[in-house]
Design a protein around this motif. Structure first.
Motif, short mmCIF file in Angstrom:
data_model
loop_
_atom_site.label_atom_id
_atom_site.label_comp_id
_atom_site.label_asym_id
_atom_site.label_seq_id
_atom_site.Cartn_x
_atom_site.Cartn_y
_atom_site.Cartn_z
N GLU A 163 0.84 -1.19 0.00
CA GLU A 163 0.00 0.00 0.00
C GLU A 163 0.87 1.24 0.00
O GLU A 163 2.07 1.17 0.27
CB GLU A 163 -0.93 0.01 1.22
CG GLU A 163 -0.20 0.00 2.54
CD GLU A 163 -1.11 -0.24 3.72
OE1 GLU A 163 -2.31 -0.47 3.51
OE2 GLU A 163 -0.61 -0.20 4.88
N ILE A 164 0.26 2.39 -0.28
CA ILE A 164 0.98 3.66 -0.44
C ILE A 164 2.08 3.45 -1.49
O ILE A 164 3.26 3.74 -1.26
CB ILE A 164 1.55 4.19 0.90
CG1 ILE A 164 0.50 4.12 2.00
CG2 ILE A 164 2.02 5.62 0.76
CD1 ILE A 164 0.96 4.67 3.34
N ILE A 165 1.68 2.94 -2.63
CA ILE A 165 2.65 2.58 -3.67
C ILE A 165 3.15 3.81 -4.41
O ILE A 165 2.50 4.85 -4.45
CB ILE A 165 2.03 1.59 -4.66
CG1 ILE A 165 0.76 2.17 -5.30
CG2 ILE A 165 1.74 0.26 -3.99
CD1 ILE A 165 0.15 1.29 -6.36
N THR A 169 8.20 3.37 -12.55
CA THR A 169 9.58 3.79 -12.78
C THR A 169 10.30 2.75 -13.64
O THR A 169 9.99 1.55 -13.57
CB THR A 169 10.33 3.97 -11.46
OG1 THR A 169 11.70 4.32 -11.73
CG2 THR A 169 10.34 2.70 -10.63
N ASP A 170 11.25 3.22 -14.42
CA ASP A 170 12.09 2.33 -15.22
C ASP A 170 13.44 2.08 -14.55
O ASP A 170 14.32 1.43 -15.13
CB ASP A 170 12.33 2.93 -16.61
CG ASP A 170 11.05 3.04 -17.43
OD1 ASP A 170 10.27 2.07 -17.42
OD2 ASP A 170 10.83 4.08 -18.07
N SER A 171 13.60 2.58 -13.33
CA SER A 171 14.88 2.43 -12.64
C SER A 171 15.03 1.00 -12.09
O SER A 171 14.08 0.23 -12.02
CB SER A 171 14.98 3.42 -11.48
OG SER A 171 14.17 3.01 -10.39
N ALA A 172 16.26 0.68 -11.70
CA ALA A 172 16.55 -0.64 -11.15
C ALA A 172 15.92 -0.84 -9.78
O ALA A 172 15.89 -1.96 -9.27
CB ALA A 172 18.06 -0.84 -11.05
N PHE A 173 15.40 0.24 -9.17
CA PHE A 173 14.78 0.13 -7.86
C PHE A 173 13.29 -0.21 -7.96
O PHE A 173 12.62 -0.35 -6.94
CB PHE A 173 14.93 1.45 -7.08
CG PHE A 173 16.36 1.83 -6.83
CD1 PHE A 173 17.14 1.13 -5.93
CD2 PHE A 173 16.94 2.88 -7.52
CE1 PHE A 173 18.45 1.48 -5.69
CE2 PHE A 173 18.26 3.24 -7.30
CZ PHE A 173 19.02 2.53 -6.38
N PRO A 282 9.46 2.00 -4.74
CA PRO A 282 9.11 1.53 -3.39
C PRO A 282 9.18 2.71 -2.41
O PRO A 282 10.07 2.79 -1.56
CB PRO A 282 10.17 0.47 -3.10
CG PRO A 282 11.37 0.94 -3.88
CD PRO A 282 10.83 1.59 -5.14
N ALA A 283 8.23 3.62 -2.56
CA ALA A 283 8.26 4.86 -1.78
C ALA A 283 8.23 4.57 -0.29
O ALA A 283 8.78 5.33 0.52
CB ALA A 283 7.08 5.75 -2.17
N LEU A 332 6.76 11.06 -5.62
CA LEU A 332 7.01 9.73 -6.16
C LEU A 332 5.87 8.76 -5.89
O LEU A 332 5.94 7.60 -6.32
CB LEU A 332 8.31 9.16 -5.55
CG LEU A 332 9.59 9.97 -5.79
CD1 LEU A 332 10.75 9.30 -5.07
CD2 LEU A 332 9.88 10.10 -7.26
N LYS A 333 4.82 9.21 -5.19
CA LYS A 333 3.72 8.33 -4.81
C LYS A 333 2.50 8.56 -5.68
O LYS A 333 2.27 9.66 -6.19
CB LYS A 333 3.32 8.56 -3.35
CG LYS A 333 4.37 8.25 -2.33
CD LYS A 333 3.79 8.54 -0.95
CE LYS A 333 4.81 8.42 0.15
NZ LYS A 333 4.22 8.78 1.46
N GLU A 334 1.68 7.52 -5.77
CA GLU A 334 0.36 7.68 -6.34
C GLU A 334 -0.55 8.33 -5.31
O GLU A 334 -0.37 8.13 -4.10
CB GLU A 334 -0.22 6.31 -6.74
CG GLU A 334 0.52 5.61 -7.87
CD GLU A 334 0.25 6.23 -9.22
OE1 GLU A 334 -0.42 7.29 -9.29
OE2 GLU A 334 0.70 5.66 -10.23
N ASN A 335 -1.51 9.11 -5.76
CA ASN A 335 -2.47 9.71 -4.84
C ASN A 335 -3.29 8.61 -4.19
O ASN A 335 -3.64 7.61 -4.82
CB ASN A 335 -3.39 10.68 -5.58
CG ASN A 335 -2.65 11.92 -6.05
OD1 ASN A 335 -1.66 12.34 -5.44
ND2 ASN A 335 -3.10 12.49 -7.15
#
Length: 374
Positions: A163-165, A169-173, A282-283, A332-335
């Protein structure tokens, strides 16, 4: 390179049903929440011991903190994000379970900003009414250190809950949070689900898409006795529906579902479904790690300056850094709720601004006090 991470861990540690009367589930979120208070209580004992304060006060202070955090965080979520609950489901605001049938649900939403406001009020009552000999800012300074640790553990719980995703992102993280999809595919209320096991793997044979779209394969292993027809119907029915419905975790928009069913050497059927997962920031972990670092820094500062610590110094740093980081991480998060889509800043950022500014004022005041007394 296939650098993204797939997270399909269960948010539950264990669950059991008591004679079909009620269900109980222990989740990682609840465990981390409780551990936060247990660990910080021991640290607070240490702080009181080193400062020569009565250690018995820690128990009272812990009760104030727990009650304020739970009530404030819950009411904060309802007021800031779901105010309609106050008239549509008032019992759901205060009860961590549903009544009919009885089932432990926990609180389905907690807001850290509400928890902070409630803690500030509770500690004012603590310092003024119960222990008038303790300065309010002194109490807040010590609690600010511990709050970083609790906040970090709670964000770890959010990660386990998927949750709180974060945004794609295209990054390695990037992390593909697949558990919410897997849970719905494997849901088996009446024992009719034909799937015995589900696995998910990266697919290195297909190219990555744009905006976090990454190739993944689902492997469904069906129970003995399941026919090929039943396996096909399940994949084209529930599996496809969940892949299309859970579009915040999976991007399945092809006209024809890419899948195949084969007979295993064991005599049971297995299905392979190729689709696209959505790798997201992964905020929760970004915040958690930042809060742990802030905890270490503030605890170190207290240990170095505890004998001549200026009142409000740690609190000012805490509010400024933590809510400054929170404001940045929100990009960096979705609403979390739909109405935020129409705002320039989301609710988390709006609520962080006054706390950040309060931290600046308190920090400047402490610096001026330090120059005056030196």
């Amino acid at each position: 390179m296939i650098c993204y991470i797939i997270w399909n861990g269960s948010p539950e540690i264990f669950s059991f049903s008591f004679f079909s009367l009620f269900d109980f589930t222990l989740r990682y979120y609840g465990l981390f929440f409780a551990l936060g208070f247990l660990i910080t209580q021991q640290i607070l004992y240490y702080i009181h011991k080193k400062e020569g304060k009565p250690e018995k006060d820690v128990d009272t202070l812990t009760v104030y903190m727990i009650v304020a955090t739970i009530i404030g965080a819950r009411l904060g979520h309802v007021i800031f994000y779901e105010p309609e609950m106050l008239w549509t489901n008032p019992l759901g605001v205060i009860l961590p379970f549903q009544l009919s049938p009885f089932r432990m649900t926990g609180f389905t939403g907690l807001a850290s900003h509400g928890g902070v406001i409630a803690i500030l009020i509770a500690l004012w009552i603590y310092s003024r009414k119960k222990f008038p000999n303790q300065n309010y800012l002194q109490v807040l300074d010590r609690i600010a250190i511990l709050s970083c640790l609790v906040a970090g553990l709670i964000r770890m719980g959010n990660y386990f809950n998927s949750e709180i995703i974060g945004k794609p992102t295209d990054s390695a993280f990037g992390v593909v949070f697949f558990n919410p999809v897997a849970e719905r595919i494997l849901f088996d209320q009446d024992g009719s689900n034909p799937v015995a096991k589900l696995e998910i793997e990266k697919d290195a044979t297909r190219a990555k898409g744009e905006n976090g779209r990454v190739p993944i394969n689902l492997y469904l292993f069906f129970k003995p006795g399941t026919t090929e027809t039943q396996a096909n119907e399940f994949i084209l029915g529930r599996v496809r529906n969940q892949l299309e419905f859970q579009n915040e975790f999976v991007d399945e928009r092809s006209a024809m579902l890419n899948y195949q069913v084969s007979l295993e050497p064991s005599g049971t059927y297995a299905g392979k479904v190729s689709t696209l997962g959505i790798a997201r920031h992964p905020a929760q972990l970004y915040e958690s790690i930042s809060y742990f670092i802030l905890f270490v820094a503030l605890f170190w500062y207290w240990s170095r300056h505890k004998l001549n610590l200026v009142d409000g110094r740690i609190l000012g740093v805490f509010l400024t850094v933590l809510f400054g980081l929170r404001f940045v991480f929100e990009f960096l998060k979705e609403n979390q709720v739909e109405f935020e889509d129409h705002l320039s800043f989301n609710m988390g950022q709006i609520l962080s601004i006054p706390l950040f500014l309060a931290g600046i004022v308190i920090l400047v005041r402490s610096l001026r006090t330090n120059r005056t007394t030196s």
